[in-house]
Structure formats: structure tokens, C-alpha cells
Design a protein around this motif. Structure first.
Motif, PDB file in Angstrom:
ATOM      1  N   ARG A  97      -3.122   8.375  -9.371  1.00 21.90           N
ATOM      2  CA  ARG A  97      -3.462   9.459 -10.454  1.00 21.90           C
ATOM      3  C   ARG A  97      -4.162  10.339  -9.656  1.00 21.90           C
ATOM      4  NH1 ARG A  97      -7.117   5.838 -14.394  1.00 21.90           N
ATOM      5  NH2 ARG A  97      -8.834   5.509 -13.004  1.00 21.90           N
ATOM      6  N   ASN A  98      -4.324  11.574 -10.328  1.00 20.36           N
ATOM      7  CA  ASN A  98      -4.910  12.710  -9.421  1.00 20.36           C
ATOM      8  C   ASN A  98      -6.271  13.012  -9.869  1.00 20.36           C
ATOM      9  OD1 ASN A  98      -2.463  13.225  -7.805  1.00 20.36           O
ATOM     10  ND2 ASN A  98      -1.687  14.514  -9.655  1.00 20.36           N
ATOM     11  N   THR A  99      -6.535  12.433 -11.213  1.00 17.43           N
ATOM     12  CA  THR A  99      -8.113  12.825 -11.549  1.00 17.43           C
ATOM     13  C   THR A  99      -8.809  11.734 -12.139  1.00 17.43           C
ATOM     14  OG1 THR A  99      -7.285  15.275 -12.129  1.00 17.43           O
ATOM     15  CG2 THR A  99      -9.388  14.684 -13.048  1.00 17.43           C
ATOM     16  N   PRO A 100      -9.859  10.937 -11.218  1.00 18.23           N
ATOM     17  CA  PRO A 100      -9.845  11.558  -9.896  1.00 18.23           C
ATOM     18  C   PRO A 100      -8.758  10.876  -8.913  1.00 18.23           C
ATOM     19  CG  PRO A 100     -11.316   9.496 -10.387  1.00 18.23           C
ATOM     20  CD  PRO A 100     -10.656  10.117 -11.724  1.00 18.23           C
ATOM     21  N   LEU A 101      -8.717  11.401  -7.668  1.00 19.32           N
ATOM     22  CA  LEU A 101      -7.459  10.862  -7.016  1.00 19.32           C
ATOM     23  C   LEU A 101      -7.777   9.191  -6.604  1.00 19.32           C
ATOM     24  CD1 LEU A 101      -5.081  11.115  -5.274  1.00 19.32           C
ATOM     25  CD2 LEU A 101      -6.271  11.897  -3.279  1.00 19.32           C
ATOM     26  N   GLN A 102      -6.880   8.401  -7.152  1.00 17.77           N
ATOM     27  CA  GLN A 102      -6.980   6.944  -6.719  1.00 17.77           C
ATOM     28  C   GLN A 102      -5.492   6.610  -6.480  1.00 17.77           C
ATOM     29  OE1 GLN A 102      -8.631   5.388 -10.430  1.00 17.77           O
ATOM     30  NE2 GLN A 102     -10.509   4.870  -9.175  1.00 17.77           N
ATOM     31  N   GLN A 103      -5.435   5.729  -5.453  1.00 12.28           N
ATOM     32  CA  GLN A 103      -4.006   5.264  -4.962  1.00 12.28           C
ATOM     33  C   GLN A 103      -4.295   3.679  -4.795  1.00 12.28           C
ATOM     34  OE1 GLN A 103      -1.680   8.184  -2.793  1.00 12.28           O
ATOM     35  NE2 GLN A 103      -3.759   8.590  -1.810  1.00 12.28           N
ATOM     36  N   SER A 104      -3.015   3.176  -5.071  1.00 11.50           N
ATOM     37  CA  SER A 104      -3.239   1.528  -4.692  1.00 11.50           C
ATOM     38  C   SER A 104      -1.629   0.839  -4.480  1.00 11.50           C
ATOM     39  CB  SER A 104      -3.795   0.724  -5.794  1.00 11.50           C
ATOM     40  OG  SER A 104      -3.604   1.051  -7.142  1.00 11.50           O
ATOM     41  N   ARG A 105      -1.494   0.076  -3.829  1.00 12.27           N
ATOM     42  CA  ARG A 105      -0.257  -0.688  -3.606  1.00 12.27           C
ATOM     43  C   ARG A 105       0.079  -1.837  -4.604  1.00 12.27           C
ATOM     44  NH1 ARG A 105       2.711  -4.290   0.045  1.00 12.27           N
ATOM     45  NH2 ARG A 105       0.724  -4.948   0.844  1.00 12.27           N
ATOM     46  N   LEU A 106       0.406  -1.536  -5.655  1.00 12.17           N
ATOM     47  CA  LEU A 106       0.444  -2.278  -6.765  1.00 12.17           C
ATOM     48  C   LEU A 106       1.793  -2.929  -6.689  1.00 12.17           C
ATOM     49  CD1 LEU A 106      -1.184  -0.481  -9.787  1.00 12.17           C
ATOM     50  CD2 LEU A 106      -2.340  -2.028  -8.073  1.00 12.17           C
ATOM     51  N   ASP A 107       2.806  -2.224  -6.204  1.00 11.47           N
ATOM     52  CA  ASP A 107       4.127  -2.913  -6.109  1.00 11.47           C
ATOM     53  C   ASP A 107       4.605  -3.175  -4.686  1.00 11.47           C
ATOM     54  OD1 ASP A 107       5.240  -1.122  -8.898  1.00 11.47           O
ATOM     55  OD2 ASP A 107       3.873  -0.046  -7.857  1.00 11.47           O
ATOM     56  N   PHE A 108       4.992  -4.605  -4.908  1.00 11.94           N
ATOM     57  CA  PHE A 108       5.632  -5.170  -3.752  1.00 11.94           C
ATOM     58  C   PHE A 108       6.520  -6.340  -3.715  1.00 11.94           C
ATOM     59  CE2 PHE A 108       1.163  -6.498  -4.829  1.00 11.94           C
ATOM     60  CZ  PHE A 108       1.359  -7.980  -4.931  1.00 11.94           C
ATOM     61  N   PHE A 109       6.902  -6.720  -2.656  1.00 10.94           N
ATOM     62  CA  PHE A 109       7.824  -7.966  -2.733  1.00 10.94           C
ATOM     63  C   PHE A 109       7.369  -9.195  -2.194  1.00 10.94           C
ATOM     64  CE2 PHE A 109      11.199  -4.815  -3.263  1.00 10.94           C
ATOM     65  CZ  PHE A 109      12.324  -5.466  -4.026  1.00 10.94           C
ATOM     66  N   LEU A 110       7.274 -10.218  -2.671  1.00 10.86           N
ATOM     67  CA  LEU A 110       7.036 -11.590  -1.979  1.00 10.86           C
ATOM     68  C   LEU A 110       8.343 -12.263  -1.871  1.00 10.86           C
ATOM     69  CD1 LEU A 110       3.905 -12.886  -3.813  1.00 10.86           C
ATOM     70  CD2 LEU A 110       4.126 -11.312  -1.666  1.00 10.86           C
ATOM     71  N   ILE A 111       8.488 -12.801  -0.654  1.00  9.72           N
ATOM     72  CA  ILE A 111       9.798 -13.462  -0.426  1.00  9.72           C
ATOM     73  C   ILE A 111       9.720 -14.845   0.497  1.00  9.72           C
ATOM     74  CG2 ILE A 111      11.017 -11.260  -0.156  1.00  9.72           C
ATOM     75  CD1 ILE A 111      11.322 -11.794   2.814  1.00  9.72           C
ATOM     76  N   SER A 112      10.425 -15.613   0.388  1.00  8.90           N
ATOM     77  CA  SER A 112      10.424 -16.794   1.071  1.00  8.90           C
ATOM     78  C   SER A 112      10.159 -16.474   2.699  1.00  8.90           C
ATOM     79  CB  SER A 112      11.483 -17.916   0.952  1.00  8.90           C
ATOM     80  OG  SER A 112      11.748 -18.232  -0.463  1.00  8.90           O
ATOM     81  N   ASP A 113       9.139 -17.279   3.307  1.00 11.50           N
ATOM     82  CA  ASP A 113       8.956 -17.064   4.725  1.00 11.50           C
ATOM     83  C   ASP A 113      10.541 -17.102   5.598  1.00 11.50           C
ATOM     84  OD1 ASP A 113       8.068 -16.626   7.287  1.00 11.50           O
ATOM     85  OD2 ASP A 113       7.059 -18.566   7.147  1.00 11.50           O
ATOM     86  N   LEU A 114      11.175 -17.984   5.127  1.00 17.98           N
ATOM     87  CA  LEU A 114      12.484 -18.427   5.863  1.00 17.98           C
ATOM     88  C   LEU A 114      13.459 -17.283   5.748  1.00 17.98           C
ATOM     89  CD1 LEU A 114      14.781 -19.210   3.774  1.00 17.98           C
ATOM     90  CD2 LEU A 114      13.537 -21.375   3.623  1.00 17.98           C
ATOM     91  N   LEU A 115      13.339 -16.342   4.668  1.00 19.27           N
ATOM     92  CA  LEU A 115      14.207 -15.084   4.589  1.00 19.27           C
ATOM     93  C   LEU A 115      13.884 -13.803   5.371  1.00 19.27           C
ATOM     94  CD1 LEU A 115      14.903 -14.884   1.015  1.00 19.27           C
ATOM     95  CD2 LEU A 115      16.283 -15.747   2.616  1.00 19.27           C
ATOM     96  N   SER A 116      12.497 -14.167   6.108  1.00 16.37           N
ATOM     97  CA  SER A 116      11.978 -12.673   6.778  1.00 16.37           C
ATOM     98  C   SER A 116      12.987 -12.547   8.084  1.00 16.37           C
ATOM     99  CB  SER A 116      10.534 -13.100   7.181  1.00 16.37           C
ATOM    100  OG  SER A 116      10.503 -14.080   8.165  1.00 16.37           O
ATOM    101  N   THR A 117      13.680 -13.459   8.496  1.00 16.03           N
ATOM    102  CA  THR A 117      14.381 -12.969   9.779  1.00 16.03           C
ATOM    103  C   THR A 117      15.743 -12.238   9.403  1.00 16.03           C
ATOM    104  OG1 THR A 117      15.185 -15.058   9.657  1.00 16.03           O
ATOM    105  CG2 THR A 117      13.505 -15.074  11.204  1.00 16.03           C
ATOM    106  N   TYR A 118      15.854 -12.197   8.238  1.00 18.79           N
ATOM    107  CA  TYR A 118      17.067 -11.616   7.574  1.00 18.79           C
ATOM    108  C   TYR A 118      16.779 -10.222   7.287  1.00 18.79           C
ATOM    109  CZ  TYR A 118      19.332 -16.212   7.476  1.00 18.79           C
ATOM    110  OH  TYR A 118      19.678 -17.627   7.629  1.00 18.79           O
TER     111      TYR A 118
END
Length: 232
Positions: A195-216
Motif C-alpha cells: 500500500r502506498n500511504t504510507p508505503l508498506q510491503q510484505s510477502r504475504l503470498d507464498f507456496f509451501l511444498i513437500s521437501d521431496l517435491l523441490s527437486t522437480y
């Protein structure tokens, strides 16, 4: 048919308005992803069949009402898959789909986390995932919290939802999950909400995946959203 599967997550900031919804659907279809995890849809359960027709292919909803919450999982027709089971949260905060892709079965979750320090929500989420059972777990969405207070916040005076964040840490440990974007970008500062007033940013959106899938995983990126204040 595509030999790879591309999954995106986006907080839609409400799609109750039919003109906005059709425009956003048109935009998303042109992106030619495989699976679309949507949050904050504001779908009225009474019009889900209409929305399904507008999308034009398979989709599943956990709706709440036309002014708040709601999640969905939309599929494209550019890859082969088979939906096995669907589990819906009646409050519109998450939906589970077990789906078979390339002879592997996945549990895919579209999640919209509470915008408050609610540990009970994540305890319940963990219990539900355990009940369903899984081999390959993918959870994507707007968590309304960050995992790294140093790298994932910009210009915040206070840390938000700290107890809920601790519960998500427990979820990751218990299910052997990775924050796959951070895994591939260990020091990078990128954000998915602003948001711009005041400027704030955050990484609220993300993926959690099984460790065994990371190689793919070949690529993870943050892209501009469309008609929303969240990135994809």
C-alpha cells in the motif's frame, strides 16, 4: 499437452462483480497456467454453477458470501489430470483437492489465512491435512503473515500475527515443507502486497511444498497481479 505443470496463486480482492470476474478470468486464461489457486473470491455459493460456466473448465470452490472470503481452485485444459477428492472449509478459508497428475497424487490447497493472530486456524489446518493424508503436498495462497520478519517486511513498525507465524513454522516442521520461493531466493527481498500511504510491503503470498517435491521445481517467480493489490 504440457509436460510441465504451472501453478499460480492470487488474492483476487473480490470477484463478485461479474464484469471484473469475466475480465480477470480472461486474463488468467491467456496466461496458460495449469492450476489457479484463488483467494478472497467473494463468490456467493448460489452462483457457483454460473461461475463454473464462465471459467469454462473444471473448478472447485469453498465460498462464503459475496462480500468476504472465499477460495477456489481452477484447472486449465492444457494438461492431463484427475481430481480424486475435494474438501471444503465452510468458512471459505481453504479448499483441498487431491489430484492425480503424471501418475503421482497430490494434495493441493488454496488457502486464505485470517488477518489476525489466529493460531487455532493453523492447528485446525494441520489436523485436516493429517486426516486427509498426503504424499505430495502443495499449499499456496495469501497467508496474511510472513515467515521471515527481516526479509519479508518493508517499513513495518510492528510485527504482525507472530503466534500464527510460529504455528506455521510448526506446520512446516511436522509436514517437512519448504517455502519454495525463499529456498530458491535465500536473500532476495520481493513482496506480494503493498500500500502506498504510507508505503508498506510484505510477502504475504507464498507456496509451501513437500521437501521431496523441490527437486522437480524448475522456476518460482512473483508476477504482477491483475485488478488486485496482491502479486501472483
Amino acid at each position: 499437452m504440457n509436460s510441465s505443470v504451472k501453478i499460480i496463486s492470487m488474492n483476487c480482492h473480490g470477484l463478485a462483480d461479474p464484469h471484473k470476474r469475466r475480465d480477470v478470468f480472461h486474463y488468467l486464461r491467456k496466461k496458460s497456467y495449469s492450476i489457479y489457486l484463488l483467494q478472497d473470491t467473494h463468490f456467493d455459493p448460489k452462483i457457483e454453477n454460473c461461475i463454473r460456466a464462465e471459467w469454462g473448465y473444471k473448478c472447485h470452490f469453498a465460498s462464503y458470501n459475496s462480500s468476504s472470503r472465499g477460495v477456489a481452485i481452477l484447472f486449465n485444459n492444457n494438461f492431463e489430470f484427475e481430481v480424486k477428492r475435494v474438501y471444503k472449509d465452510i468458512t471459505g478459508n481453504y479448499i483441498f483437492v487431491t489430484v492425480k497428475i503424471m501418475d503421482k497424487e497430490f494434495l493441493i490447497v488454496s488457502l486464505y489465512g485470517p488477518n489476525r493472530d489466529n493460531t487455532e486456524f493453523y492447528v485446525e489446518l494441520e489436523e485436516r491435512i493429517s486426516e486427509v493424508g498426503f504424499e505430495n503436498l502443495i499449499i499456496g495462497g495469501d497467508w496474511n503473515l510472513v515467515l521471515d520478519f527481516t526479509l519479508d517486511y518493508y517499513n513495518y513498525k510492528h510485527l504482525n500475527n507472530t503466534k500464527a507465524q510460529e504455528q506455521v513454522d510448526n506446520l512446516m516442521i511436522n509436514f517437512d515443507l519448504l517455502d519454495i520461493w525463499r529456498e530458491l531466493n535465500p536473500e532476495k527481498r520481493r513482496y506480494t502486497w503493498r500500500r502506498n500511504t504510507p508505503l508498506q510491503q510484505s510477502r504475504l503470498d507464498f507456496f509451501l511444498i513437500s521437501d521431496l517435491l523441490s527437486t522437480y521445481v524448475t522456476d518460482v517467480d512473483i508476477e504482477a497481479g491483475y485488478r488486485t493489490d496482491h502479486s501472483m
